[in-house]
Design a protein around this motif. Sequence first.
Motif, PDB file in Angstrom:
ATOM      1  N   GLY A 112      48.898  40.944  38.261  1.00  0.00           N
ATOM      2  CA  GLY A 112      48.085  41.232  37.033  1.00  0.00           C
ATOM      3  C   GLY A 112      47.110  40.121  37.281  1.00  0.00           C
ATOM      4  N   ALA A 113      46.506  39.333  35.846  1.00  0.00           N
ATOM      5  CA  ALA A 113      45.551  38.744  35.887  1.00  0.00           C
ATOM      6  C   ALA A 113      45.550  37.334  36.780  1.00  0.00           C
ATOM      7  CB  ALA A 113      45.247  37.927  34.620  1.00  0.00           C
ATOM      8  N   SER A 114      46.787  36.910  37.169  1.00  0.00           N
ATOM      9  CA  SER A 114      46.945  35.976  38.214  1.00  0.00           C
ATOM     10  C   SER A 114      46.220  36.058  39.804  1.00  0.00           C
ATOM     11  CB  SER A 114      48.090  35.278  38.283  1.00  0.00           C
ATOM     12  OG  SER A 114      49.310  36.115  38.663  1.00  0.00           O
ATOM     13  N   ARG A 141      35.264  31.440  40.476  1.00  0.00           N
ATOM     14  CA  ARG A 141      35.399  30.084  39.769  1.00  0.00           C
ATOM     15  C   ARG A 141      34.072  29.352  39.573  1.00  0.00           C
ATOM     16  NH1 ARG A 141      38.960  31.305  44.094  1.00  0.00           N
ATOM     17  NH2 ARG A 141      41.223  31.007  43.618  1.00  0.00           N
ATOM     18  N   LEU A 142      33.114  29.225  40.428  1.00  0.00           N
ATOM     19  CA  LEU A 142      31.812  28.623  40.221  1.00  0.00           C
ATOM     20  C   LEU A 142      30.892  29.460  39.588  1.00  0.00           C
ATOM     21  CD1 LEU A 142      31.742  27.036  43.637  1.00  0.00           C
ATOM     22  CD2 LEU A 142      32.193  25.947  41.384  1.00  0.00           C
ATOM     23  N   GLY A 143      31.145  30.867  39.205  1.00  0.00           N
ATOM     24  CA  GLY A 143      30.093  31.545  38.661  1.00  0.00           C
ATOM     25  C   GLY A 143      28.715  32.098  39.344  1.00  0.00           C
ATOM     26  N   LYS A 144      29.090  32.351  40.501  1.00  0.00           N
ATOM     27  CA  LYS A 144      28.121  32.812  41.356  1.00  0.00           C
ATOM     28  C   LYS A 144      27.652  34.181  41.127  1.00  0.00           C
ATOM     29  CE  LYS A 144      30.841  30.331  45.196  1.00  0.00           C
ATOM     30  NZ  LYS A 144      31.357  30.461  46.473  1.00  0.00           N
ATOM     31  N   PRO A 203      32.591  32.938  31.138  1.00  0.00           N
ATOM     32  CA  PRO A 203      32.312  31.493  31.876  1.00  0.00           C
ATOM     33  C   PRO A 203      32.733  31.653  33.289  1.00  0.00           C
ATOM     34  CG  PRO A 203      33.204  31.236  29.514  1.00  0.00           C
ATOM     35  CD  PRO A 203      33.288  32.971  29.925  1.00  0.00           C
ATOM     36  N   PRO A 204      32.297  30.741  34.302  1.00  0.00           N
ATOM     37  CA  PRO A 204      32.768  30.736  35.490  1.00  0.00           C
ATOM     38  C   PRO A 204      34.178  30.414  35.558  1.00  0.00           C
ATOM     39  CG  PRO A 204      30.825  29.442  35.305  1.00  0.00           C
ATOM     40  CD  PRO A 204      31.142  29.964  33.800  1.00  0.00           C
ATOM     41  N   GLY A 205      35.240  31.219  36.312  1.00  0.00           N
ATOM     42  CA  GLY A 205      36.389  30.833  36.385  1.00  0.00           C
ATOM     43  C   GLY A 205      37.382  31.305  35.190  1.00  0.00           C
ATOM     44  N   ARG A 220      40.318  30.724  30.987  1.00  0.00           N
ATOM     45  CA  ARG A 220      39.875  30.158  32.002  1.00  0.00           C
ATOM     46  C   ARG A 220      41.085  30.303  33.068  1.00  0.00           C
ATOM     47  NH1 ARG A 220      35.274  26.788  31.224  1.00  0.00           N
ATOM     48  NH2 ARG A 220      35.580  26.565  33.498  1.00  0.00           N
ATOM     49  N   TYR A 221      40.850  30.200  34.135  1.00  0.00           N
ATOM     50  CA  TYR A 221      41.988  30.162  35.237  1.00  0.00           C
ATOM     51  C   TYR A 221      41.660  29.088  36.228  1.00  0.00           C
ATOM     52  CZ  TYR A 221      39.019  32.703  38.441  1.00  0.00           C
ATOM     53  OH  TYR A 221      38.012  33.276  39.380  1.00  0.00           O
TER      54      TYR A 221
END
Length: 623
Positions: A112-114, A141-144, A203-205, A220-221
Amino acid sequence: MCGIAGCLTREFAPLPAAIGSRFKQAIAYRGRDGNGEWTDGRQAHLFHSRLSIVALDDGAQPMKDIDDRLTIVFNGEIYNYVELRAEYEKRGARFHTSSDTEVILEGYKLKGASVVNDFIGMFAFAIWDEARRELFLARDRLGKKPLYWTDAGDRFCFASTLDAFTGLPGWTGELSRGALDFYAAVGSFPLGLTAFRQARSLPPGATAVVRPGADPIIERYWRLDFSRRRAMSWKAALAEYEEILTDAVRLRLRADVPVALTFSGGVDSGTIAAVASRKLETRLACFTVDYHTETDPSEETLGAREAARQLGLDWHFLHFEYADELFPALDAALAAVDQPFNNVTISYSQRLYDAIRPHAKVVLSGNGADEIFLGYRGNEDLRRRDSAALPGPLRRLSRFLPEQRRKSSRLAAYQLDYLRANLRSYPGDIPVEEMLDGVAREIDACGVGGYGDLYTFMALNYYTCDANFRMPDIAGLQAQVEVRSPFLDHRMVEFAARLPIRFKIGDIDNATYNKLLPKRYYARHVADDLAWADKKGMGWNIRFGDSFARDPDFRSAYEGALQAVAGVGLDAERFRGAWDAFTRDKLAGVLFPPTGGVMMAGFMLGRWLQVHDRGAARPVADV
């Protein structure tokens, strides 16, 4: 890398052909090796343009899983997909392609999402789940990789570029003066917002779940965590740095197309080259761009040539005649930029990627190392300020004091004071305090505990987002090359966040010892005069700052940019004041005038408005 777009309608309805055409047109520049589209015939519609990097023969998208339940469009790379495929197969997953895209699908079915926590890479993707009748979105995670969304009448729409929303029902293209003010102050937009009032950024991540007719549920993960500082020896720090970087480079060499390296000859790109050749037995062709002539030689170019010689690299040089080429190159690069961009270096970076494309389709870059290891001139003062926060006898014991590591509230207040002084309120637009609250919450959530932490936090989230993330993404894809940054591997970023500042800043009075740990490691591979050279950077001799102060053509261009800024209702006089102060300092011999950032933000904002025909012709409404 690729382009993605799509929409989810509230009711069962066909997608108007004009909307589908707009989506395909907007994302076409991002991948010219193939394109595809898919619909469930009722509510879900997905579009894709492909730049083929891995699984050249069987990686076309949109892609369905083997059970015909899930359909994905994916932009980016999952570098560890080979290892994950083996892991998922042990858990019963079945595959019918060799692509990393299918690894995402099968991982999502298992976890799933994880599943996003498994990925080492850069990514933005959307999965339509037929059984659940929901759309799952995720961003790295960083929004690249970018991922934007908007509501268009009865449709939720998403895309890799904001240009995809032009022409959608109800789309006005109205700019947010509050968001533009924020951009001018710190170099990027508030978390989750864009330059346009009707569009948002995942958002990133973060992940999002979207069901027909409902608002996205965003979670947010991942966040960078500065609170896990730990003591270590120099031997242990260097060993862990080498281990993480070697694996980051190894994974980013994984491609079914040729790989090259952008190369300044400095610590970051030089270390990548050294690791690739001496640890991984891969010699990369390397490419440098600069202004370099016999009568006006560039120290950085000479250093790059010597570093390439010492490392045994195939070195290529591109001369950029900035006095004549900067504005045409800048306008060409900005044509594909979907919202204001704050870094003029996109002009010659675009030319560099264009020059690389005949040789390689993947490019490694040293982006990010200065932000996470504090490599910029002036960063040495961050350690001084951290030390000065405690009485002298306690400074040596500071690492044992929780209150010293977790000064988030005070540091947030410090940052917000600066922002508050540089932001204005606009009726009907996003309130200043709402933007500031968002920054404060993130500073606290990330456990920022010192001025060094605060700088890295602000750089990764705001100051250098354009240079590190948007420029490689947009300019690289315009040239049809994929840019990969080993130093922005999330494992390296997390390692740097855990590292005490003494490993980053070696001398509070001498910038030579900034980015200390990476320099000590690089000195194992090249002569000391290269490893410990003063930081300059790619294109060091492209002196556009001097031209803005002295060249009448550049000054005329700046004046035109300010007129465009004023035309959308922003305070152009703030930028004019910064430009005047910048000019005075430059003419007085100041190498890095303190107003340079604000001056350039004003120019780049205005130039983007001109290129995209905004300016006075498209005033921003108050409501």
